[in-house]
Motif scaffolding. Structure first.
Motif, short mmCIF file in Angstrom:
data_model
loop_
_atom_site.label_atom_id
_atom_site.label_comp_id
_atom_site.label_asym_id
_atom_site.label_seq_id
_atom_site.Cartn_x
_atom_site.Cartn_y
_atom_site.Cartn_z
N THR A 1 2.51 2.84 2.87
CA THR A 1 2.53 4.05 1.88
C THR A 1 1.40 5.24 2.57
O THR A 1 1.75 6.44 2.31
CB THR A 1 2.13 3.73 0.44
OG1 THR A 1 3.19 2.54 0.10
CG2 THR A 1 2.52 4.77 -0.69
N ALA A 2 0.22 4.83 2.42
CA ALA A 2 -0.83 5.73 2.96
C ALA A 2 -0.44 6.40 4.27
O ALA A 2 -0.65 7.80 4.15
CB ALA A 2 -2.25 5.05 2.93
N SER A 3 0.10 5.67 5.30
CA SER A 3 0.23 6.49 6.51
C SER A 3 1.66 7.33 6.17
O SER A 3 1.61 8.69 6.82
CB SER A 3 0.75 5.36 7.65
OG SER A 3 2.00 4.82 7.36
N LEU A 4 2.68 7.14 5.64
CA LEU A 4 3.60 7.93 5.14
C LEU A 4 3.10 9.19 4.43
O LEU A 4 3.60 10.20 4.63
CB LEU A 4 5.05 7.22 4.37
CG LEU A 4 6.04 6.63 5.43
CD1 LEU A 4 6.95 5.93 4.55
CD2 LEU A 4 6.52 7.58 6.40
N ASP A 5 2.46 9.00 3.40
CA ASP A 5 1.79 10.11 2.60
C ASP A 5 1.14 10.91 3.26
O ASP A 5 1.35 12.14 3.19
CB ASP A 5 0.85 9.44 1.50
CG ASP A 5 1.82 8.57 0.38
OD1 ASP A 5 3.08 8.84 0.39
OD2 ASP A 5 1.22 8.11 -0.49
N THR B 1 10.73 7.56 -0.21
CA THR B 1 11.66 7.11 -1.22
C THR B 1 12.14 5.61 -0.99
O THR B 1 12.05 4.89 -1.68
CB THR B 1 12.57 7.94 -1.63
OG1 THR B 1 12.23 9.25 -1.59
CG2 THR B 1 13.42 7.48 -2.60
N ARG B 2 12.53 5.51 0.37
CA ARG B 2 13.00 4.18 0.80
C ARG B 2 11.95 3.07 0.56
O ARG B 2 12.17 1.85 0.18
CB ARG B 2 13.75 4.13 1.96
CG ARG B 2 15.12 4.92 2.09
CD ARG B 2 15.70 4.95 3.46
NE ARG B 2 16.64 5.72 3.70
CZ ARG B 2 17.59 5.96 4.63
NH1 ARG B 2 17.21 5.37 5.79
NH2 ARG B 2 18.63 6.54 4.78
N LEU B 3 10.76 3.72 1.12
CA LEU B 3 9.51 2.73 1.20
C LEU B 3 9.24 2.38 -0.29
O LEU B 3 8.83 1.08 -0.42
CB LEU B 3 8.35 3.12 1.69
CG LEU B 3 7.20 2.32 1.73
CD1 LEU B 3 7.38 0.91 2.54
CD2 LEU B 3 5.96 3.14 2.34
N ALA B 4 9.30 3.12 -1.23
CA ALA B 4 8.95 2.75 -2.51
C ALA B 4 9.93 1.86 -3.22
O ALA B 4 9.51 1.03 -3.87
CB ALA B 4 9.11 4.20 -3.24
#
Length: 126
Positions: free
Chosen positions: A58-62, A91-94
């Motif tokens: 999540t942190a890397s995508l953010d 969105t998919r990761l979430a």
């Protein structure tokens, strides 16, 4: 964004197993030894293993999303498509995170924390 489901609660210091409901001396029928359920402990360990990995993803995508949205990094029509792609990945990761954590949480809710064990006491004619 989704809220994470409740995590399985690990064995707390000083936590004791359930006690028998009736007063008096235990009988062979009511005497039960308990142990913390190893299956529940595996769910706790799984949660603790998965969470840092999901947080890192999540942190890397953010970070990539914030950088892609900055006009200092990329100012072109293709940049807007890239931002949309990264937003879709987020969105998919979430959704994936929600599915994995909900699965662990639901399984933990259906798994007893304490299970009776064979105390290993000798019995006549066994």
């Amino acid at each position: 964004m989704y809220a994470d489901p409740p995590a399985p609660v690990p064995l707390q210091p000083g936590e004791t197993p359930p006690t028998a409901g009736g007063p008096g001396l235990p009988t062979p029928d009511t005497a039960t030894a308990w142990e913390f359920n190893p299956e529940y402990q595996r769910l706790v360990a799984l949660w603790n293993e998965v969470m840092p990995q999901l947080e890192a993803l999540t942190a890397s995508l953010d970070k990539a999303y914030q950088m892609a949205r900055s006009r200092d990094v990329w100012d072109a029509p293709v940049g807007e498509r890239y931002v949309k792609d990264v937003a879709e990945w987020r969105t998919r990761l979430a959704q994936y995170r929600q599915a994995v954590l909900t699965s662990i949480s639901d399984q933990a809710a259906d798994t007893p924390r304490w299970v009776p064990v064979n105390a290993g006491a000798p019995h006549a004619f066994s």
